[in-house]
Design a protein around this motif. Structure first.
Motif, PDB file in Angstrom:
ATOM      1  N   LYS A  30     123.392  19.208  24.407  1.00  0.00           N
ATOM      2  CA  LYS A  30     122.156  19.750  24.975  1.00  0.00           C
ATOM      3  C   LYS A  30     120.943  18.962  24.522  1.00  0.00           C
ATOM      4  O   LYS A  30     119.980  18.786  25.268  1.00  0.00           O
ATOM      5  CB  LYS A  30     121.986  21.218  24.568  1.00  0.00           C
ATOM      6  CG  LYS A  30     122.903  22.177  25.313  1.00  0.00           C
ATOM      7  CD  LYS A  30     122.555  23.614  24.981  1.00  0.00           C
ATOM      8  CE  LYS A  30     123.416  24.570  25.800  1.00  0.00           C
ATOM      9  NZ  LYS A  30     123.083  25.992  25.508  1.00  0.00           N
ATOM     10  N   HIS A  31     120.982  18.496  23.277  1.00  0.00           N
ATOM     11  CA  HIS A  31     119.856  17.752  22.712  1.00  0.00           C
ATOM     12  C   HIS A  31     120.378  16.426  22.146  1.00  0.00           C
ATOM     13  O   HIS A  31     121.551  16.086  22.345  1.00  0.00           O
ATOM     14  CB  HIS A  31     119.157  18.569  21.634  1.00  0.00           C
ATOM     15  CG  HIS A  31     118.772  19.952  22.069  1.00  0.00           C
ATOM     16  ND1 HIS A  31     117.743  20.186  22.946  1.00  0.00           N
ATOM     17  CD2 HIS A  31     119.310  21.158  21.765  1.00  0.00           C
ATOM     18  CE1 HIS A  31     117.638  21.488  23.161  1.00  0.00           C
ATOM     19  NE2 HIS A  31     118.581  22.102  22.466  1.00  0.00           N
ATOM     20  N   LEU A  32     119.516  15.701  21.465  1.00  0.00           N
ATOM     21  CA  LEU A  32     119.949  14.454  20.834  1.00  0.00           C
ATOM     22  C   LEU A  32     120.462  14.752  19.435  1.00  0.00           C
ATOM     23  O   LEU A  32     119.718  15.199  18.563  1.00  0.00           O
ATOM     24  CB  LEU A  32     118.792  13.451  20.768  1.00  0.00           C
ATOM     25  CG  LEU A  32     119.104  12.128  20.043  1.00  0.00           C
ATOM     26  CD1 LEU A  32     120.226  11.377  20.757  1.00  0.00           C
ATOM     27  CD2 LEU A  32     117.855  11.258  19.945  1.00  0.00           C
ATOM     28  N   ASN A  33     121.745  14.503  19.232  1.00  0.00           N
ATOM     29  CA  ASN A  33     122.358  14.616  17.903  1.00  0.00           C
ATOM     30  C   ASN A  33     122.763  13.208  17.484  1.00  0.00           C
ATOM     31  O   ASN A  33     123.719  12.654  18.016  1.00  0.00           O
ATOM     32  CB  ASN A  33     123.583  15.533  17.936  1.00  0.00           C
ATOM     33  CG  ASN A  33     123.238  16.929  18.409  1.00  0.00           C
ATOM     34  OD1 ASN A  33     122.205  17.478  18.045  1.00  0.00           O
ATOM     35  ND2 ASN A  33     124.090  17.511  19.244  1.00  0.00           N
ATOM     36  N   LEU A  34     122.018  12.662  16.544  1.00  0.00           N
ATOM     37  CA  LEU A  34     122.203  11.262  16.179  1.00  0.00           C
ATOM     38  C   LEU A  34     122.751  11.130  14.761  1.00  0.00           C
ATOM     39  O   LEU A  34     122.261  11.773  13.831  1.00  0.00           O
ATOM     40  CB  LEU A  34     120.861  10.528  16.284  1.00  0.00           C
ATOM     41  CG  LEU A  34     120.854   9.046  15.908  1.00  0.00           C
ATOM     42  CD1 LEU A  34     121.741   8.233  16.839  1.00  0.00           C
ATOM     43  CD2 LEU A  34     119.420   8.516  15.935  1.00  0.00           C
ATOM     44  N   GLU A  35     123.771  10.288  14.630  1.00  0.00           N
ATOM     45  CA  GLU A  35     124.344   9.990  13.316  1.00  0.00           C
ATOM     46  C   GLU A  35     124.418   8.470  13.171  1.00  0.00           C
ATOM     47  O   GLU A  35     125.069   7.793  13.962  1.00  0.00           O
ATOM     48  CB  GLU A  35     125.740  10.604  13.202  1.00  0.00           C
ATOM     49  CG  GLU A  35     126.432  10.343  11.876  1.00  0.00           C
ATOM     50  CD  GLU A  35     127.848  10.878  11.837  1.00  0.00           C
ATOM     51  OE1 GLU A  35     128.719  10.192  11.270  1.00  0.00           O
ATOM     52  OE2 GLU A  35     128.083  11.970  12.397  1.00  0.00           O
ATOM     53  N   VAL A  36     123.742   7.954  12.152  1.00  0.00           N
ATOM     54  CA  VAL A  36     123.687   6.508  11.926  1.00  0.00           C
ATOM     55  C   VAL A  36     124.360   6.192  10.587  1.00  0.00           C
ATOM     56  O   VAL A  36     124.035   6.792   9.560  1.00  0.00           O
ATOM     57  CB  VAL A  36     122.229   5.997  11.911  1.00  0.00           C
ATOM     58  CG1 VAL A  36     122.201   4.492  11.648  1.00  0.00           C
ATOM     59  CG2 VAL A  36     121.542   6.314  13.229  1.00  0.00           C
TER      60      VAL A  36
END
Length: 291
Positions: A30-36
């Motif tokens: 639904k949203h931006l879920n960012l893992e770096v």
């Protein structure tokens, strides 16, 4: 333009003494879920990469894997922490004396202790690494966008097919509303005759028919349904991100079909509304993956 949230990209960049590789994997959310994840403990670079990707990406669960290589010597970037090394050395020697262990501490053993050797990059080296990584990130983002657009075209084909059928259902619903007064008249007349087995009073019958026709009128729902279909198609053709709006329109179309089914006393209309809701559910499954 319909663009999927599912995609994959890999890129590399090489600048002076450093080389960077980037891998991006994206799925729907639904949203931006960012893992770096930047290997090698480049904390400052990892923070910059995360901020940069958040500026470029909008929706989806995105995992970024970054590797940084030095292809030539750049000076003393790895330095010993003498304080930590001394503490380890003294502690290990104390253990050896306590338990009368003849072996003494070797350089190999000491170098493997945690935090004895540390990265110490100068600001200028960090900046060079970041400039190189930014090139690799831009390449990866461009590839990811292409992959998402390619997947989006496949989604669009399926959606166009479903929407065409929805438009046909809306037209059929219009056609089925013709002659509803006569249908309700016969419907009530038969019900009263079957239950009460008496002659129906014509004036009272017309009153009841009028009331039933008003309660069962679905013309507004059909108009709104057609409007939602038109808005859906227009959003698909726009250049803006449309996933959230399309999902909302799916909810509204489902609501209209549910209302039509609840109001209608005619089997053909009920059947069409059920088919419509089934199609909307299929559309929504596809929409969940649109950015």
């Amino acid at each position: 333009m319909v663009r999927s949230m599912t995609g994959f990209a890999r890129s590399e960049a090489e600048c002076e003494f450093v080389a960077c590789s980037v891998e991006l994997k994206s799925v729907n959310a639904k949203h931006l879920n960012l893992e770096v994840n930047v290997t090698g403990g480049f904390t400052e670079i990892e923070v910059k990469a995360s901020r940069y990707l958040r500026e470029k990406l909008r929706r989806g669960t995105v995992r970024a894997y970054v590797e940084i290589y030095f292809n030539e010597s750049i000076g003393n970037i790895i330095r010993p922490d003498l304080g930590v090394a001394s503490a380890y050395y003294n502690a290990l020697n104390e253990l050896a004396d306590k338990f009368r262990i003849p072996d003494r501490i070797s350089l190999d053993t000491l170098s493997k202790m945690k935090d004895v050797l540390k990265y110490r990059l100068t600001p200028s080296v960090n900046e060079k690494i970041w400039e190189c990584l930014k090139i690799a990130l831009d390449k990866a983002i461009a590839i990811l966008d292409e992959d998402r657009e390619r997947e989006g075209k496949n989604l669009e084909k399926a959606l166009v097919s479903y929407l065409q059928r929805l438009e046909n259902i809306a037209k059929e619903l219009h056609e089925r509303t013709e002659g509803l007064l006569e249908y309700y008249r016969e419907f009530l007349k038969k019900r009263i005759s079957d239950v009460l087995e008496i002659e129906v009073d014509k004036s009272r019958l017309e009153q009841e028919v009028a009331i039933l026709a008003e309660r069962a009128d679905i013309s507004e729902e059909i108009v709104r349904l057609e409007s939602h279909i038109t808005s859906f198609k227009r959003l698909m053709e726009s250049e803006k991100e449309c996933g959230v709006q399309l999902d909302f329109l799916c909810q509204e179309m489902h609501r209209e079909f549910s209302t039509i089914a609840a109001k209608s006393k005619k089997a053909e209309i009920t059947s069409l509304s059920i088919e419509g809701r089934t199609l909307v559910n299929k559309i929504r499954e596809q929409v969940q993956n649109i950015e």
